[in-house]
Design a protein around this motif. Structure first.
Motif, PDB file in Angstrom:
ATOM      1  N   GLN A   1     -61.209 -31.531 -23.671  1.00  0.00           N
ATOM      2  CA  GLN A   1     -60.045 -30.377 -24.235  1.00  0.00           C
ATOM      3  C   GLN A   1     -59.951 -29.157 -23.688  1.00  0.00           C
ATOM      4  O   GLN A   1     -61.026 -28.203 -23.615  1.00  0.00           O
ATOM      5  CB  GLN A   1     -60.099 -30.328 -25.680  1.00  0.00           C
ATOM      6  CG  GLN A   1     -58.909 -29.158 -26.574  1.00  0.00           C
ATOM      7  CD  GLN A   1     -57.338 -29.986 -26.264  1.00  0.00           C
ATOM      8  OE1 GLN A   1     -57.370 -31.104 -27.552  1.00  0.00           O
ATOM      9  NE2 GLN A   1     -56.832 -29.833 -25.716  1.00  0.00           N
TER      10      GLN A   1
ATOM     11  N   LYS B   1     -63.772 -35.612 -31.390  1.00  0.00           N
ATOM     12  CA  LYS B   1     -62.508 -35.535 -31.099  1.00  0.00           C
ATOM     13  C   LYS B   1     -61.658 -35.014 -31.670  1.00  0.00           C
ATOM     14  O   LYS B   1     -61.088 -34.120 -31.489  1.00  0.00           O
ATOM     15  CB  LYS B   1     -62.211 -36.815 -31.039  1.00  0.00           C
ATOM     16  CG  LYS B   1     -60.684 -36.966 -30.041  1.00  0.00           C
ATOM     17  CD  LYS B   1     -60.383 -38.415 -29.883  1.00  0.00           C
ATOM     18  CE  LYS B   1     -59.297 -38.037 -29.676  1.00  0.00           C
ATOM     19  NZ  LYS B   1     -58.755 -40.468 -28.667  1.00  0.00           N
TER      20      LYS B   1
ATOM     21  N   TYR C   1     -65.807 -35.728 -25.221  1.00  0.00           N
ATOM     22  CA  TYR C   1     -64.151 -35.537 -25.160  1.00  0.00           C
ATOM     23  C   TYR C   1     -64.488 -34.268 -24.502  1.00  0.00           C
ATOM     24  O   TYR C   1     -65.025 -33.647 -24.649  1.00  0.00           O
ATOM     25  CB  TYR C   1     -63.659 -35.687 -26.565  1.00  0.00           C
ATOM     26  CG  TYR C   1     -64.285 -37.231 -27.404  1.00  0.00           C
ATOM     27  CD1 TYR C   1     -63.029 -38.328 -27.182  1.00  0.00           C
ATOM     28  CD2 TYR C   1     -64.795 -37.021 -28.215  1.00  0.00           C
ATOM     29  CE1 TYR C   1     -63.268 -39.685 -27.682  1.00  0.00           C
ATOM     30  CE2 TYR C   1     -64.740 -38.430 -28.673  1.00  0.00           C
ATOM     31  CZ  TYR C   1     -64.175 -39.508 -28.637  1.00  0.00           C
ATOM     32  OH  TYR C   1     -64.240 -41.302 -29.212  1.00  0.00           O
TER      33      TYR C   1
ATOM     34  N   GLY D   1     -55.796 -33.114 -23.222  1.00  0.00           N
ATOM     35  CA  GLY D   1     -56.761 -33.444 -23.994  1.00  0.00           C
ATOM     36  C   GLY D   1     -56.937 -33.497 -25.093  1.00  0.00           C
ATOM     37  O   GLY D   1     -56.014 -33.332 -26.012  1.00  0.00           O
ATOM     38  N   PRO D   2     -57.433 -34.343 -26.245  1.00  0.00           N
ATOM     39  CA  PRO D   2     -58.379 -35.400 -26.237  1.00  0.00           C
ATOM     40  C   PRO D   2     -57.671 -36.390 -25.156  1.00  0.00           C
ATOM     41  O   PRO D   2     -57.073 -36.748 -26.153  1.00  0.00           O
ATOM     42  CB  PRO D   2     -60.108 -35.734 -26.465  1.00  0.00           C
ATOM     43  CG  PRO D   2     -59.079 -35.245 -27.478  1.00  0.00           C
ATOM     44  CD  PRO D   2     -58.048 -33.714 -28.053  1.00  0.00           C
TER      45      PRO D   2
END
Length: 112
Positions: A100, A60, A98, A90-91
């Motif tokens: 983004q 992440k 994850y 996001g995330p």
């Protein structure tokens, strides 16, 4: 009766051409880069200078940095001088992978 057959044939032919051409305008994203450890980068062209970039990763912490790095690379490859992030999401997941996403607009010359 003969006129109806011609009309029906013409309509079916037009429909077939329309369906075939609608597939040409698709903006389906295609993976641009994938690694074994779960990193994936996709880009979707919206206009000539507007793109949606998606980064998927098991980690992440590096998502936004990776998204900005890919935005810089894409900007340079397309011959633009700068980019701005128009929208970012996001995330927000709590478990990997994850995601983004960022939407960027690119330009030349003086940045707004």
């Amino acid at each position: 009766m003969h006129t109806r057959v011609k009309l029906l044939t013409g309509l079916l032919g037009s429909l077939l051409i329309l369906v075939a051409l609608s597939g040409c305008g698709s903006t389906t994203a295609v993976p641009q880069y994938e690694q074994a450890e779960g990193y994936r980068y996709l880009e979707r062209k919206i206009t000539d200078n507007y793109y949606l970039l998606s980064i998927t990763s098991k980690h992440k912490a590096d998502l936004l940095i990776n998204a900005q790095t890919q935005a810089s690379i894409l900007t340079e490859q397309l011959g633009f001088d700068w980019y701005i992030i128009v929208e970012q999401n996001g995330p927000d997941d709590t478990t990997p992978p994850y995601l983004q996403t960022i939407e960027i607009r690119m330009g030349k010359g003086i940045r707004p």
